[in-house]
Scaffold this active site. Structure first.
Site, PDB file in Angstrom:
ATOM      1  N   PRO A  43      43.695 -34.103   7.271  1.00 55.34           N
ATOM      2  CA  PRO A  43      43.683 -34.855   8.538  1.00 55.34           C
ATOM      3  C   PRO A  43      45.075 -35.154   9.081  1.00 55.34           C
ATOM      4  CG  PRO A  43      42.151 -35.809   6.956  1.00 55.34           C
ATOM      5  CD  PRO A  43      42.955 -34.798   6.208  1.00 55.34           C
ATOM      6  N   ALA A  44      46.030 -35.416   8.193  1.00 58.05           N
ATOM      7  CA  ALA A  44      47.392 -35.739   8.660  1.00 58.05           C
ATOM      8  C   ALA A  44      48.386 -35.059   7.738  1.00 58.05           C
ATOM      9  CB  ALA A  44      47.607 -37.252   8.664  1.00 58.05           C
ATOM     10  N   PRO A 225      43.097 -18.436 -49.865  1.00 54.76           N
ATOM     11  CA  PRO A 225      42.069 -19.388 -50.278  1.00 54.76           C
ATOM     12  C   PRO A 225      41.207 -19.941 -49.145  1.00 54.76           C
ATOM     13  CG  PRO A 225      44.203 -20.441 -50.252  1.00 54.76           C
ATOM     14  CD  PRO A 225      44.458 -18.994 -49.982  1.00 54.76           C
ATOM     15  N   ASP A 248      33.918 -10.695 -47.874  1.00 49.68           N
ATOM     16  CA  ASP A 248      33.211 -11.533 -48.837  1.00 49.68           C
ATOM     17  C   ASP A 248      32.552 -12.709 -48.138  1.00 49.68           C
ATOM     18  OD1 ASP A 248      34.153  -9.939 -50.843  1.00 49.68           O
ATOM     19  OD2 ASP A 248      35.716 -11.312 -51.520  1.00 49.68           O
ATOM     20  N   LYS A 270      29.833 -10.655 -52.916  1.00 46.80           N
ATOM     21  CA  LYS A 270      29.101 -10.861 -54.159  1.00 46.80           C
ATOM     22  C   LYS A 270      29.111 -12.352 -54.450  1.00 46.80           C
ATOM     23  CE  LYS A 270      29.301  -7.847 -57.415  1.00 46.80           C
ATOM     24  NZ  LYS A 270      28.006  -7.234 -57.123  1.00 46.80           N
ATOM     25  N   GLY A 302      40.957 -15.046 -51.445  1.00 47.15           N
ATOM     26  CA  GLY A 302      41.973 -15.158 -52.479  1.00 47.15           C
ATOM     27  C   GLY A 302      42.840 -13.922 -52.552  1.00 47.15           C
ATOM     28  N   ASP A 303      43.062 -13.438 -53.771  1.00 43.22           N
ATOM     29  CA  ASP A 303      43.904 -12.268 -54.018  1.00 43.22           C
ATOM     30  C   ASP A 303      43.034 -11.135 -54.555  1.00 43.22           C
ATOM     31  OD1 ASP A 303      47.063 -11.548 -54.689  1.00 43.22           O
ATOM     32  OD2 ASP A 303      45.623 -10.501 -55.941  1.00 43.22           O
ATOM     33  N   THR A 331      46.120 -16.664 -54.410  1.00 47.71           N
ATOM     34  CA  THR A 331      44.896 -16.835 -55.188  1.00 47.71           C
ATOM     35  C   THR A 331      44.500 -18.309 -55.272  1.00 47.71           C
ATOM     36  OG1 THR A 331      43.799 -16.197 -57.250  1.00 47.71           O
ATOM     37  CG2 THR A 331      46.045 -17.054 -57.427  1.00 47.71           C
ATOM     38  N   ALA A 332      43.240 -18.546 -55.555  1.00 53.95           N
ATOM     39  CA  ALA A 332      42.705 -19.912 -55.535  1.00 53.95           C
ATOM     40  C   ALA A 332      43.401 -20.823 -56.545  1.00 53.95           C
ATOM     41  CB  ALA A 332      41.206 -19.882 -55.792  1.00 53.95           C
ATOM     42  N   MET A 383      34.965 -20.225 -60.896  1.00 48.87           N
ATOM     43  CA  MET A 383      33.500 -20.252 -60.984  1.00 48.87           C
ATOM     44  C   MET A 383      33.036 -20.948 -62.269  1.00 48.87           C
ATOM     45  SD  MET A 383      32.684 -16.440 -59.443  1.00 48.87           S
ATOM     46  CE  MET A 383      34.149 -15.626 -60.104  1.00 48.87           C
TER      47      MET A 383
END
Length: 466
Positions: A43-44, A225, A248, A270, A302-303, A331-332, A383
């Site tokens: 408007p302006a 990991p 995996d 696996k 992991g490895d 690795t873990a 594991m």
């Protein structure tokens, strides 16, 4: 993800901007980079906005829009900065048009990201309104990293896409474009300029058409990991280039997301004491895809050299005549030791380290338990959760100190990492009371660095040990 990023073709489409002041001027200049038909309702209008509208070819209406003004617009921006924004938003939505209320995330149907412009190459950065300062910092960093010449390279490449279809879709075509964008193209641009890029593309295409296709191969890659930042640079590069990723079950989605979206993903992990793909099936999948010419990444948590059936897979690849290489990963056991702030080996404590897996129970039962039960012995047991009572009994039977510290690290390095500090005579009970559900490494003979004084008394999560 609340806001889905898309690139909208605005060629000859109306984009309407309502407002005045600095915010409206900034949006006007941004939208003018596109090929849209710009309309400004003000408007302006202030002098600088009037001048910009004239220079950028925006149609100017010195009033607010009314019913019908916003019909068939592709997008509407409103930057009135007062209650007028709500009225414009209602009007736009009544016409079925998406509206952005500048600097008001909650009132907007879409957001405009920070943009690094190397047209036709553009990079958009957005934080859904959570951290605009962070988005700006990333933009500044990318502006410095991406040379201005990328625009010329991408313009030439865009015009050559149809000719490049002479190469088969897939890796051969990707190799051609990688050669152009990262080698041949930048050299020509630096030495003779943009005008010869098309000539360079034709020469490069002729060379690639004359080449024999690269044979397929398999890279057996350690994903580490679980934390993507702990992957090696080589692992990241190979994952980005892979045609097929055979992974995996323990590889997290955040790491799989680093691969190309067009890659074929095959979950063939696996699983200890659970459903698994047979090793023969995994070997057959690797060989079949490599023989078909694919660049295959066999991605292992992991490895690959630690409890990952590496020898079985490389022997199968050798027998099939498939080229392969191994890329190590963290690795873990290392990640678990880092999680508790201690080392796996230490002078005057342990001169050797045992890395065991309890998955093969027959092999696990044949350990030298007397040596492992000696004071100061350290072992990382993969594991080992289900075998914890068996492990406890064998070690105590062979003279291990009942107070020997044992630390269970679940999901080492991941956001849901959990640490359980206990001692040998309480291990099975404590692990059973708070059974982990993710992958666990048992660190026999090690206690969390800041919790040695409590590890002998109770099982505590790491956050309570700080």
């Amino acid at each position: 993800m609340q806001h889905f990023p898309v690139y909208l073709d605005l060629t000859s489409r109306r984009v309407v901007l309502c407002g005045n002041g600095d915010m409206a001027l900034a949006k006007l200049r941004l939208i003018a980079r596109t090929s849209a038909r710009l309309e400004l309702f003000a408007p302006a209008p202030e002098p600088d906005l009037l001048q910009a509208a004239a220079e950028l070819g925006a149609a100017l209406h010195q009033r607010l829009p009314v019913a019908g003004d916003l019909a068939k617009a592709a997008l509407v921006y409103t930057a009135l900065g007062d209650e007028g924004d709500a009225a414009i938003a209602r009007l736009a939505r009544s016409e079925g048009v998406l509206v952005n209320v500048v600097d008001n995330l909650e009132a907007s149907d879409f957001i405009t990201p920070s943009i690094v412009d190397r047209a036709p190459l553009t990079v958009a950065i957005a934080t859904e309104g959570a951290a605009p300062v962070l988005a700006r910092a990333i933009k500044t960093d990318l502006e410095a990293r991406l040379p201005q010449g990328l625009g010329a390279l991408t313009r030439a490449g865009k015009g050559f896409r149809h000719a490049a279809e002479a190469l088969p879709q897939g890796r051969r075509r990707r190799d051609f474009w990688a050669d152009y964008y990262f080698d041949a193209g930048p050299k020509v641009l630096a030495e003779v300029g943009e005008e010869l890029l098309d000539h360079a593309l034709h020469d490069l295409l002729a060379r690639h058409l004359a080449r024999a296709p690269r044979p397929g191969r398999v890279d057996l890659v350690g994903a580490g990991p679980g934390d993507p930042e702990l992957m090696t640079l080589r692992a990241r590069r190979l994952l980005d280039a892979a045609d097929v990723v055979i992974h995996d079950r323990l590889v997290p989605q955040q790491i799989l997301d680093l691969a190309r979206r067009e890659a074929v993903f095959i979950a063939m992990g696996k699983e200890g004491f659970g459903p698994s793909a047979s090793q023969a099936e995994i070997n057959a999948a690797m060989i079949a895809h490599a023989r078909a010419g694919a660049q295959v990444v066999r991605l292992k948590a992991g490895d690959p050299t630690v409890f990952a059936r590496l020898d079985e897979e490389t022997e199968a690849l050798d027998a099939a005549g498939v080229d392969w290489a191994v890329v190590p990963g963290i690795t873990a056991a290392s990640a678990a030791a880092a999680a508790i702030g201690t080392s796996l080996t230490r002078r005057a404590r342990n001169s050797d380290l045992r890395i065991l897996t309890a998955h093969d129970l027959e092999g696990f039962a044949e350990q030298d338990w007397r040596a492992l039960a000696r004071p100061g012995a350290v072992a990382a047991i993969y594991m080992g959760l289900r075998a914890s009572r068996f492990l406890q009994g064998r070690l105590l039977m062979h003279g291990a100190d009942a107070a020997t510290p044992v630390t269970a690290v679940e999901n080492a390095s991941r956001p849901n990492q959990r640490v359980l500090a206990t001692r040998l005579d309480r291990m099975a009970t404590d692990l059973g009371a708070e059974p982990p559900t993710g992958p666990v490494v048992l660190l026999f003979g090690l206690a969390p660095k800041r919790a040695a004084e409590v590890a002998a008394n109770a099982a505590l999560p790491l956050e309570e040990l700080a």
